[in-house]
Enzyme design. Structure first.
Site, PDB file in Angstrom:
ATOM      1  N   HIS A  24       0.821  -1.214   0.000  1.00 54.95           N
ATOM      2  CA  HIS A  24       0.000   0.000   0.000  1.00 54.95           C
ATOM      3  C   HIS A  24       0.850   1.256   0.000  1.00 54.95           C
ATOM      4  O   HIS A  24       0.416   2.309  -0.433  1.00 54.95           O
ATOM      5  CB  HIS A  24      -0.925   0.040   1.225  1.00 54.95           C
ATOM      6  N   HIS A  51       2.301   8.967   1.341  1.00 51.72           N
ATOM      7  CA  HIS A  51       1.100   9.022   0.503  1.00 51.72           C
ATOM      8  C   HIS A  51       1.360   9.961  -0.667  1.00 51.72           C
ATOM      9  O   HIS A  51       2.034  10.972  -0.531  1.00 51.72           O
ATOM     10  CB  HIS A  51      -0.108   9.529   1.302  1.00 51.72           C
TER      11      HIS A  51
END
Length: 185
Positions: A24, A51
């Site tokens: 992820h 992110h």
């Protein structure tokens, strides 16, 4: 809303760390002994991860990337420090992480050089604070968030290297739902 928030105290030290691509994001697992103290509460730094693009925005402006430093207190409560990343000069600590990303998902690579989490902190100490949740499933509630007001530089190459792995691993900005966002002065 401007508020009289107490300064965050970062008691970070160089130490052993590991890098993992967990499927992820790229995550850096930090050894014990690194703490955040917020309003007298002590949280141990567990890991930080990235992110792309940023999950937070300041006055409506999104940033190229965002780094989340995940902390946990003795009772299991979480506090996250978010650091916004903008294209600029290369960041040596980020590069150390990129240079050590294992080629296989879920494999862990131990860094041979001690990592100092203090090196990823912005020079200015201003921050925003709010109650929120984790941004990845199960999106656990009750998380204390501290978003640093000053972004750090990363190079375009560093951003593109991460984006090649994860072009969009960000949760959209959530409605406030009555939550207050406070800003340190």
């Amino acid at each position: 809303m401007p508020a009289k928030l107490t300064p965050l105290v970062f008691d970070y030290h160089p130490g052993a760390s590991q890098v993992v691509d967990n499927g992820h994001t790229v995550q850096v697992l930090v050894g014990p002994g690194n703490y955040l103290i917020a309003d007298g509460d002590k949280y141990q730094l567990i890991q930080f991860h990235f992110h792309h693009p940023s999950e937070d925005a300041i006055e409506g402006k999104h940033f190229d990337m965002e780094l989340h430093m995940v902390h946990k207190d003795a009772d299991g409560n979480l506090a996250l420090v978010a650091i916004l990343l903008s294209d600029g000069k290369a960041n040596p600590l980020v590069q150390m992480g990129w240079d050590n990303v294992p080629t296989e998902k879920e494999k862990v690579k131990t860094l041979t050089t001690p990592l100092d989490p203090k090196e990823i902190l912005p020079a200015t100490e201003g921050y925003y604070s709010f109650a929120g949740s984790l941004t990845t499933p199960p999106c656990t509630e009750g998380v204390r968030w501290f978003v640093m007001q000053s972004p750090l530089d990363i190079s375009v190459h560093q951003e593109q290297s991460f984006a090649a792995l994860y072009p969009n691993n960000s949760r959209p900005i959530q409605p406030r739902n009555g939550r207050t966002v406070e800003a340190s002065r």
